[in-house]
Design a protein around this motif. Structure first.
Motif, PDB file in Angstrom:
ATOM      1  N   VAL A  66     -46.527-101.972 -13.537  1.00  0.00           N
ATOM      2  CA  VAL A  66     -47.272-101.501 -14.707  1.00  0.00           C
ATOM      3  C   VAL A  66     -48.057-100.239 -14.359  1.00  0.00           C
ATOM      4  N   SER A  67     -48.711-100.223 -13.212  1.00  0.00           N
ATOM      5  CA  SER A  67     -49.481 -99.048 -12.793  1.00  0.00           C
ATOM      6  C   SER A  67     -48.578 -97.830 -12.637  1.00  0.00           C
ATOM      7  N   ALA A  68     -47.399 -98.057 -12.071  1.00  0.00           N
ATOM      8  CA  ALA A  68     -46.462 -96.948 -11.873  1.00  0.00           C
ATOM      9  C   ALA A  68     -45.953 -96.398 -13.199  1.00  0.00           C
ATOM     10  N   HIS A  69     -46.007 -97.221 -14.246  1.00  0.00           N
ATOM     11  CA  HIS A  69     -45.501 -96.812 -15.554  1.00  0.00           C
ATOM     12  C   HIS A  69     -46.620 -96.603 -16.572  1.00  0.00           C
ATOM     13  N   ARG A  70     -47.839 -96.404 -16.111  1.00  0.00           N
ATOM     14  CA  ARG A  70     -48.945 -96.282 -17.058  1.00  0.00           C
ATOM     15  C   ARG A  70     -48.731 -95.149 -18.047  1.00  0.00           C
ATOM     16  N   GLY A  71     -48.068 -94.089 -17.630  1.00  0.00           N
ATOM     17  CA  GLY A  71     -47.824 -92.972 -18.531  1.00  0.00           C
ATOM     18  C   GLY A  71     -46.998 -93.360 -19.742  1.00  0.00           C
ATOM     19  N   ASP A  72     -46.169 -94.392 -19.609  1.00  0.00           N
ATOM     20  CA  ASP A  72     -45.344 -94.841 -20.727  1.00  0.00           C
ATOM     21  C   ASP A  72     -46.168 -95.584 -21.776  1.00  0.00           C
ATOM     22  N   PHE A  73     -47.382 -96.006 -21.411  1.00  0.00           N
ATOM     23  CA  PHE A  73     -48.266 -96.665 -22.369  1.00  0.00           C
ATOM     24  C   PHE A  73     -49.119 -95.658 -23.148  1.00  0.00           C
TER      25      PHE A  73
ATOM     26  N   VAL B 273     -35.696-113.797 -10.282  1.00  0.00           N
ATOM     27  CA  VAL B 273     -35.159-112.779 -11.193  1.00  0.00           C
ATOM     28  C   VAL B 273     -36.102-111.596 -11.378  1.00  0.00           C
ATOM     29  N   GLN B 274     -37.294-111.640 -10.739  1.00  0.00           N
ATOM     30  CA  GLN B 274     -38.147-110.453 -10.786  1.00  0.00           C
ATOM     31  C   GLN B 274     -37.502-109.345  -9.973  1.00  0.00           C
ATOM     32  N   HIS B 275     -37.447-108.151 -10.519  1.00  0.00           N
ATOM     33  CA  HIS B 275     -36.840-107.023  -9.828  1.00  0.00           C
ATOM     34  C   HIS B 275     -37.693-106.617  -8.636  1.00  0.00           C
ATOM     35  N   ALA B 276     -37.082-105.989  -7.661  1.00  0.00           N
ATOM     36  CA  ALA B 276     -37.809-105.553  -6.468  1.00  0.00           C
ATOM     37  C   ALA B 276     -38.954-104.616  -6.810  1.00  0.00           C
ATOM     38  N   SER B 277     -38.841-103.914  -7.924  1.00  0.00           N
ATOM     39  CA  SER B 277     -39.898-102.996  -8.358  1.00  0.00           C
ATOM     40  C   SER B 277     -41.108-103.731  -8.915  1.00  0.00           C
ATOM     41  N   GLY B 278     -40.938-105.015  -9.224  1.00  0.00           N
ATOM     42  CA  GLY B 278     -42.000-105.787  -9.861  1.00  0.00           C
ATOM     43  C   GLY B 278     -41.729-106.071 -11.317  1.00  0.00           C
ATOM     44  N   ALA B 279     -40.755-105.377 -11.904  1.00  0.00           N
ATOM     45  CA  ALA B 279     -40.450-105.556 -13.321  1.00  0.00           C
ATOM     46  C   ALA B 279     -39.698-106.861 -13.560  1.00  0.00           C
ATOM     47  N   LEU B 280     -39.905-107.409 -14.745  1.00  0.00           N
ATOM     48  CA  LEU B 280     -39.167-108.603 -15.173  1.00  0.00           C
ATOM     49  C   LEU B 280     -38.491-108.295 -16.497  1.00  0.00           C
ATOM     50  N   PRO B 281     -37.163-108.462 -16.596  1.00  0.00           N
ATOM     51  CA  PRO B 281     -36.478-108.201 -17.875  1.00  0.00           C
ATOM     52  C   PRO B 281     -36.928-109.192 -18.941  1.00  0.00           C
ATOM     53  N   LEU B 282     -36.791-108.798 -20.188  1.00  0.00           N
ATOM     54  CA  LEU B 282     -37.091-109.705 -21.299  1.00  0.00           C
ATOM     55  C   LEU B 282     -36.193-110.933 -21.242  1.00  0.00           C
ATOM     56  N   MET B 283     -34.893-110.683 -21.028  1.00  0.00           N
ATOM     57  CA  MET B 283     -33.905-111.754 -21.025  1.00  0.00           C
ATOM     58  C   MET B 283     -32.836-111.458 -19.984  1.00  0.00           C
ATOM     59  N   ALA B 284     -32.122-112.492 -19.585  1.00  0.00           N
ATOM     60  CA  ALA B 284     -30.990-112.307 -18.683  1.00  0.00           C
ATOM     61  C   ALA B 284     -29.856-111.625 -19.443  1.00  0.00           C
ATOM     62  N   SER B 285     -29.197-110.689 -18.806  1.00  0.00           N
ATOM     63  CA  SER B 285     -28.084-110.014 -19.467  1.00  0.00           C
ATOM     64  C   SER B 285     -26.922-110.975 -19.682  1.00  0.00           C
ATOM     65  N   ASP B 286     -26.824-111.977 -18.798  1.00  0.00           N
ATOM     66  CA  ASP B 286     -25.785-112.992 -18.913  1.00  0.00           C
ATOM     67  C   ASP B 286     -26.427-114.355 -18.655  1.00  0.00           C
ATOM     68  N   PRO B 287     -26.723-115.115 -19.713  1.00  0.00           N
ATOM     69  CA  PRO B 287     -27.390-116.410 -19.535  1.00  0.00           C
ATOM     70  C   PRO B 287     -26.657-117.366 -18.617  1.00  0.00           C
ATOM     71  N   ALA B 288     -25.374-117.134 -18.395  1.00  0.00           N
ATOM     72  CA  ALA B 288     -24.613-118.008 -17.508  1.00  0.00           C
ATOM     73  C   ALA B 288     -24.928-117.736 -16.035  1.00  0.00           C
ATOM     74  N   ARG B 289     -25.658-116.635 -15.781  1.00  0.00           N
ATOM     75  CA  ARG B 289     -25.970-116.272 -14.393  1.00  0.00           C
ATOM     76  C   ARG B 289     -27.485-116.085 -14.249  1.00  0.00           C
ATOM     77  N   THR B 290     -28.246-117.056 -14.710  1.00  0.00           N
ATOM     78  CA  THR B 290     -29.704-116.931 -14.706  1.00  0.00           C
ATOM     79  C   THR B 290     -30.324-117.117 -13.328  1.00  0.00           C
TER      80      THR B 290
END
Length: 308
Positions: free
Chosen positions: A21-28, A260-277
């Motif tokens: 979030v801190s790294a993306h503060r400019g997007d807010f 499923v948290q990304h290495a950057s710290g981000a978490l997607p809203l949803m899995a792109s493929d629910p079969a591979r959660t």
């Protein structure tokens, strides 16, 4: 908290999420379109308000000496500066006097002691009108608006209990009727009742017992479907009850979120493929990751701060 939940892992999730979030503060940051009557509220004020709310909540459940507290404070100050230290709310009030989102966002700052007297006077005058009182809202939104008014020092006779009884959760529905829309509605009912985890005692006993029984299977359902965002909101609810959900019950949900948290710290809203959660997706874009990442930060900070 018992060792059933790895507190170090939960804390690491919060640290990584806030770092993203801190790294993306400019997007807010707010652009010029944030002040137009037909501006994209969901892309301007909504992200900024959610950033502020998460920061206020993280600060509440961490001591001042905690680096998480310092990070949240820095981001909250950034968000307040984006509003012109409250001046932009007064400008919005003059443009859209009966819009509710300015008060809802402003109330987050007011709850943290950041106030703008001029806006509060103008908003209070409108809130006392019949037009404001009679405007129709969805029940959960109505509950949120009442909380926003309370935070901002606006007091009207409408009661929380009346508004709660009109919501999906307030009616104690059949548990099998839970689905995504009702899930988001129920989490926000609890957010508004408890002022985002601050006053767990304000959840009525019958409602707390109902959630204690049914939140765990609902949480499993969301995780199985790869609904990471809603799962994090349910984890916030779990930590916001008068008697938080048993820590052992939450062990597996937190492990699944960690995977499923990304290495950057981000978490997607949803899995792109629910079969591979069980696998992490690529890092999401800001629009598709900011809310779930904020909710993860809040859920993890609140969970590690709640004795179970």
């Amino acid at each position: 908290m018992t060792t059933a939940v790895d507190t170090r892992q939960v804390r690491d999730l919060a640290v990584a999420a806030l770092a993203w979030v801190s790294a993306h503060r400019g997007d807010f940051a707010l652009g010029a379109d944030a002040l137009t009557a037909d501006g994209p509220v969901d892309l301007t004020w909504k992200p900024l308000g959610e950033l502020a709310q998460t920061c206020v909540s993280v600060r509440r459940c961490t001591p001042p000496s905690d680096p998480l507290h310092a990070c949240a404070s820095d981001l909250l100050d950034f968000a307040w500066q984006q509003t012109g230290r409250g001046e932009l709310f007064l400008r919005l009030q003059r443009t859209e006097p009966f819009a509710t989102y300015p008060l809802e966002v402003y109330s987050v700052f007011a709850g943290a002691g950041l106030r703008h007297t001029g806006y509060e006077v103008a908003a209070g005058a409108v809130a006392r009108s019949r037009g404001w009182r009679l405007t129709e809202h969805e029940p959960t939104r109505r509950l949120g608006l009442l909380n926003a008014e309370r935070r901002s020092g606006i007091h009207r006779p409408e009661r929380f209990a009346q508004a709660l009884g009109r919501t999906w959760l307030g009616g104690l529905p059949e548990p099998w009727t839970f689905e995504r829309t009702s899930g988001y509605a129920l989490t926000h009912v609890v957010f508004h009742l408890t002022d985002w985890g601050r006053t767990a005692q304000d959840v009525p006993a019958e409602l707390a017992a109902y959630l204690t029984d049914w939140l765990p299977p609902w949480l499993d359902t969301c995780l199985d479907a790869g609904m990471w965002d809603l799962a994090c909101e349910l984890l916030i609810v779990a930590a916001s009850l008068p008697q938080p959900i048993d820590a052992a019950t939450l062990q597996d949900p937190w492990r699944r979120i960690a995977r499923v948290q990304h290495a950057s710290g981000a978490l997607p809203l949803m899995a792109s493929d629910p079969a591979r959660t069980h696998e992490a997706d690529p890092e999401p874009s800001f629009v598709h990751g900011y809310h779930s990442t904020l909710m993860l930060a809040f859920a993890a900070a609140l969970t590690q701060g709640v004795p179970v």
